[in-house]
Design an enzyme around this catalytic site. Sequence first.
Site: not given
Ligand code: 5GP
Length: 134
Positions: A98, A100
């Site tokens: 993903h 951001h």
């Molecule tokens: P990572 O640290 O893996 O780059 O970011 C994962 C992101 O996914 C985090 O910013 C977190 O807030 C978001 N996230 C995790 N679970 C969910 C969810 O169930 N729904 C949404 N909308 N965002 C999520």
Amino acid sequence: MDCIFCKITKGEIPCDKIYEDENCFAFLDITPINPGHTLLIPKQHYENLYELPDEILIKLAPIIKKLAIAIKKGVDAEGINIGMNNERPAGQLVFHAHFHIMPRFSNDSHIHWRGKPYPKDESAQTAEKIKGFL
Ligand code: 5GP
Ligand code: ZN
């Protein structure tokens, strides 16, 4: 597969959807650094950037730009950061690739990374090491 983002694309877990096409899906991050913080994901499950096929990556790039401009206008942001965490030491918590897309404001509380200078000669050596794998 028990992937939270796969469940979001299939509508099994609710989200605030921003955009969807045949390849990708964008929705608001549940814990944003600022309101409007959006996640763009490929619909197909790939763990991280290394696994993401070039054909998909090429399709995502203009969507990142489209979303950045819409988010900037939508929340009146003063700037936009694009980020991608790959693997746990880099902060990846959800193992479905993903991007951001994060709106920024001059006085928001988000802390940018802090750089540190290279010791002598290490910059050139590091560049050579990386170039060896390209
Ligand atoms: P990572 O640290 O893996 O780059 O970011 C994962 C992101 O996914 C985090 O910013 C977190 O807030 C978001 N996230 C995790 N679970 C969910 C969810 O169930 N729904 C949404 N909308 N965002 C999520
Ligand atoms: Zn997934």
